[in-house]
Motif scaffolding. Sequence first.
Motif, short mmCIF file in Angstrom:
data_model
loop_
_atom_site.label_atom_id
_atom_site.label_comp_id
_atom_site.label_asym_id
_atom_site.label_seq_id
_atom_site.Cartn_x
_atom_site.Cartn_y
_atom_site.Cartn_z
N THR A 200 0.84 -1.19 0.00
CA THR A 200 0.00 0.00 0.00
C THR A 200 0.88 1.24 0.00
O THR A 200 1.71 1.43 0.89
CB THR A 200 -0.91 0.04 1.24
N LEU A 220 -1.94 -1.24 -3.69
CA LEU A 220 -3.00 -0.28 -3.39
C LEU A 220 -2.38 1.10 -3.23
O LEU A 220 -1.23 1.23 -2.83
CB LEU A 220 -3.73 -0.67 -2.10
N ARG A 268 -5.79 -0.89 -6.95
CA ARG A 268 -6.93 -0.30 -6.23
C ARG A 268 -6.57 1.08 -5.69
O ARG A 268 -5.47 1.30 -5.20
CB ARG A 268 -7.34 -1.21 -5.07
N ILE A 270 -7.69 3.83 -2.89
CA ILE A 270 -8.43 3.94 -1.64
C ILE A 270 -8.82 5.41 -1.44
O ILE A 270 -7.97 6.29 -1.37
CB ILE A 270 -7.58 3.46 -0.45
N ARG A 287 -10.03 3.16 6.40
CA ARG A 287 -10.31 2.82 5.01
C ARG A 287 -9.20 1.94 4.42
O ARG A 287 -9.48 1.01 3.65
CB ARG A 287 -10.47 4.09 4.18
N VAL A 288 -7.98 2.24 4.78
CA VAL A 288 -6.86 1.40 4.31
C VAL A 288 -6.98 -0.01 4.87
O VAL A 288 -6.78 -1.00 4.16
CB VAL A 288 -5.51 2.03 4.72
N ALA A 291 -9.57 -1.95 2.92
CA ALA A 291 -9.08 -2.32 1.59
C ALA A 291 -8.08 -3.47 1.66
O ALA A 291 -8.13 -4.40 0.85
CB ALA A 291 -8.45 -1.10 0.91
#
Length: 322
Positions: A200, A220, A268, A270, A287-288, A291
């Motif tokens: 991420t 992400l 993705r 986020i 939110r992370v 995901a």
Amino acid sequence: MRQFLDFEKSVAELETKIGELRQVGRQDDGAGLDGLNIDDEMARLSEKADKQLRSLYSKLTPLQKVQVARHAQRPHALDYIESLMTDYTPLAGDRVFGDDQALIGGLARFRGQPVMVIGTERGSDTESRLRHNFGMARPEGYRKAQRLMRMAERFGLPILTFVDTAGAWPGIDAEARGQAEAIARAIDTCLQVKVPLIATVIGEGGSGGAIAIAAGDRVLMLEHAIYSVISPEAAASILWRDPKMSPASAEALKLTAQDLKKLGLIDRIIDEPVGGAQRMPAEAINRVGEAIAAELASVQALPKDSLLLRRRERYLEMTRAS
């Protein structure tokens, strides 16, 4: 105290007025000032500030996104680890030279599941930024990452990485200890470990220093994060010898999450709270977490025998001409 970026000046002025009215309201026990209803005026200004903020963030330029991604008050890797993980046990050292605190990692549980977590940490104040070298790792940092990834493979643990770095440390000391080799081997390790790897990009993903821990099954990115082989400022300096060309280089680099998703280089995006992760860190972190949980479940549902093949093919495909 909230820090505002240069393009947020209008919002900063409104929020300053709201703060002043709040102080007056406290002093006057909520009474009006010269016939002005303080609560009503604060509500009006808050609504106006919110509209301006939404308008600004709905049309950010690539260079403005660079500013947001680098915002000092965005949550950093340690913030995500502390909020999303339990039983975190940091591990230190590369077993060759020493420990590099720009790259952190260790064993933890993510929603009850044992994982290995790795991240680049920038620091949040002067002391911690110096300790973590502003998130720019040296060779021992990337060798530590290799060690932790191999350990995760040995115990069958998924790997979660958080990327936030301007790039690897470019100092003579790092070059002397094999910076390029360490980064290359870290990327190679990402592509070899036989466990799920979810990366991420939470802020700035800079060059090989970022991809060294981001060559995963799923990549992400936060809505206003960036990911690029070079910074806009450096590109402008090399190509035009003029830092004023940074907006043009930022546009050309296609470094935003939206551009990279279109190019198929990430999986993705986020969404961030209005105004960026720095305004509502807890919400952004949540939110992370959601995901990552979804993507990890998706990857773990794939046949283990094909996991490594899929990951390698994914990155080979990026190098092929369309």
